[in-house]
Design an enzyme around this catalytic site. Structure first.
Site, PDB file in Angstrom:
ATOM      1  N   ASP A 118       0.856  -1.196   0.000  1.00 42.27           N
ATOM      2  CA  ASP A 118       0.000   0.000   0.000  1.00 42.27           C
ATOM      3  C   ASP A 118       0.889   1.243   0.000  1.00 42.27           C
ATOM      4  O   ASP A 118       1.798   1.352   0.823  1.00 42.27           O
ATOM      5  CB  ASP A 118      -0.916  -0.012   1.233  1.00 42.27           C
ATOM      6  CG  ASP A 118      -1.888  -1.187   1.191  1.00 42.27           C
ATOM      7  OD1 ASP A 118      -2.317  -1.563   0.081  1.00 42.27           O
ATOM      8  OD2 ASP A 118      -2.214  -1.737   2.259  1.00 42.27           O
ATOM      9  N   TYR A 194      -1.713  -7.611  -8.620  1.00 40.53           N
ATOM     10  CA  TYR A 194      -1.635  -6.174  -8.897  1.00 40.53           C
ATOM     11  C   TYR A 194      -0.779  -5.889 -10.112  1.00 40.53           C
ATOM     12  O   TYR A 194      -1.075  -5.021 -10.908  1.00 40.53           O
ATOM     13  CB  TYR A 194      -1.087  -5.435  -7.665  1.00 40.53           C
ATOM     14  CG  TYR A 194      -2.184  -4.879  -6.806  1.00 40.53           C
ATOM     15  CD1 TYR A 194      -3.077  -5.743  -6.190  1.00 40.53           C
ATOM     16  CD2 TYR A 194      -2.344  -3.517  -6.614  1.00 40.53           C
ATOM     17  CE1 TYR A 194      -4.110  -5.259  -5.408  1.00 40.53           C
ATOM     18  CE2 TYR A 194      -3.373  -3.017  -5.834  1.00 40.53           C
ATOM     19  CZ  TYR A 194      -4.246  -3.895  -5.238  1.00 40.53           C
ATOM     20  OH  TYR A 194      -5.276  -3.406  -4.464  1.00 40.53           O
TER      21      TYR A 194
HETATM   22  N1  SAM Z   1       0.937  -8.357  -2.994  1.00 36.35           N
HETATM   23  C1  SAM Z   1      -0.366  -8.438  -3.639  1.00 36.35           C
HETATM   24  C2  SAM Z   1      -0.238  -8.126  -5.112  1.00 36.35           C
HETATM   25  O1  SAM Z   1       0.822  -7.596  -5.510  1.00 36.35           O
HETATM   26  O2  SAM Z   1      -1.167  -8.409  -5.859  1.00 36.35           O
HETATM   27  C3  SAM Z   1      -1.381  -7.510  -2.941  1.00 36.35           C
HETATM   28  C4  SAM Z   1      -1.092  -6.043  -3.031  1.00 36.35           C
HETATM   29  S1  SAM Z   1      -2.274  -5.057  -2.144  1.00 36.35           S
HETATM   30  C5  SAM Z   1      -2.047  -3.455  -2.768  1.00 36.35           C
HETATM   31  C6  SAM Z   1      -1.479  -4.918  -0.541  1.00 36.35           C
HETATM   32  C7  SAM Z   1      -1.871  -6.068   0.378  1.00 36.35           C
HETATM   33  O3  SAM Z   1      -1.069  -5.985   1.556  1.00 36.35           O
HETATM   34  C8  SAM Z   1      -3.324  -6.027   0.847  1.00 36.35           C
HETATM   35  O4  SAM Z   1      -3.910  -7.295   0.661  1.00 36.35           O
HETATM   36  C9  SAM Z   1      -3.218  -5.646   2.319  1.00 36.35           C
HETATM   37  O5  SAM Z   1      -4.264  -6.181   3.098  1.00 36.35           O
HETATM   38  C10 SAM Z   1      -1.867  -6.240   2.686  1.00 36.35           C
HETATM   39  N2  SAM Z   1      -1.190  -5.590   3.825  1.00 36.35           N
HETATM   40  C11 SAM Z   1      -0.993  -4.273   4.017  1.00 36.35           C
HETATM   41  N3  SAM Z   1      -0.330  -4.043   5.144  1.00 36.35           N
HETATM   42  C12 SAM Z   1      -0.094  -5.262   5.705  1.00 36.35           C
HETATM   43  C13 SAM Z   1       0.532  -5.679   6.895  1.00 36.35           C
HETATM   44  N4  SAM Z   1       1.043  -4.794   7.754  1.00 36.35           N
HETATM   45  N5  SAM Z   1       0.591  -6.997   7.173  1.00 36.35           N
HETATM   46  C14 SAM Z   1       0.049  -7.904   6.299  1.00 36.35           C
HETATM   47  N6  SAM Z   1      -0.578  -7.560   5.150  1.00 36.35           N
HETATM   48  C15 SAM Z   1      -0.639  -6.255   4.855  1.00 36.35           C
END
Ligand code: SAM
Length: 214
Positions: A118, A194
């Site tokens: 994120d 993504y």
């Molecule tokens: N990595 C995947 C991709 O590239 O398709 C998902 C990207 S998505 C923008 C970011 C993911 O990170 C989300 O599913 C969110 O819930 C997770 N996330 C964000 N902060 C996190 C944390 N502190 N611990 C675990 N998961 C986290």
């Protein structure tokens, strides 16, 4: 990415407890017990719907993988995909990966993956970016000496921020690409959800770095 809670997620996670951990405190220092073999451990923080970690684990049977994701429904979707062909070297972990140094012992991890984290674009939220110095500090504890962080993003602002953050920490860069899909490295690239969605709109940035020896 916020996904609305799906009522089936809780039950599905409970039914597949051999492949997903929901109480990480039970496994601190014992993560290898979750796998068929004791071998190097690679971890992805924010594994989303699991495409990257499932394919990376399939290609690398000599490495154990853990995909950490904090959204229950998202990890349940990943688990569902994974259960089509489960592997002896991949586990999911439902938790906040913000404090990895409280989930793993020092030097327990060989490599950390951060994929399309994120971006938290507002300056006042910079501390929430997974590549900010407060997170790097925790990665340094759990990563083995020379252990790498691999980071990919489509977000130019987050990429620039991360380059500076890594450089200042300091980490040593092993690889930097401003357009991964046009580079030689792309041959072995495992795409994330993504990445597939956003690569048509612009370049994918990648950096690989490790902490300097002390
Ligand atoms: N990595 C995947 C991709 O590239 O398709 C998902 C990207 S998505 C923008 C970011 C993911 O990170 C989300 O599913 C969110 O819930 C997770 N996330 C964000 N902060 C996190 C944390 N502190 N611990 C675990 N998961 C986290």
């Amino acid at each position: 990415m916020r996904v609305r809670n799906k009522p089936w997620a809780d039950e599905y996670i409970k039914e597949h407890a051999d492949y997903i951990v929901t109480e990480p405190e039970k496994y601190i220092g014992k993560w290898q017990d979750r796998f068929a073999k004791s071998q190097p451990l690679n971890v992805e923080i924010g594994s989303g719907k699991g495409q990257f970690i499932i394919e990376t684990a399939r290609r690398n049977p000599d490495i154990n993988f853990i995909g950490i994701e904090l959204q229950k429904t998202v990890i349940a979707i990943a688990l569902k995909k994974y259960m089509e062909t489960p592997l002896p070297n991949l586990q999911f972990l439902l938790t906040d990966g913000a404090n990895v140094d409280e989930l793993f012992q020092p030097n327990e991890i060989e490599k950390l993956y951060l994929n399309f984290s994120d971006p938290w674009p507002k300056k006042r939220h910079a501390k929430r970016r997974l590549t900010s110095p407060n997170f790097l500090k925790t990665y340094q504890v759990v990563l083995q000496n020379e252990g790498q962080i691999e980071f990919k993003t489509d977000n130019r602002g987050l990429f620039e921020y991360s380059l500076v953050s890594f450089n200042n920490y300091p980490l040593e860069f092993d690889y930097v690409s401003l357009d991964l899909h046009q580079s030689e490295e792309n041959e072995d690239n495992v795409e994330t959800e993504y990445e597939q969605k956003f690569s048509a709109k612009g370049p994918i940035y990648k950096l690989v770095a490790h902490f300097k020896k002390v």
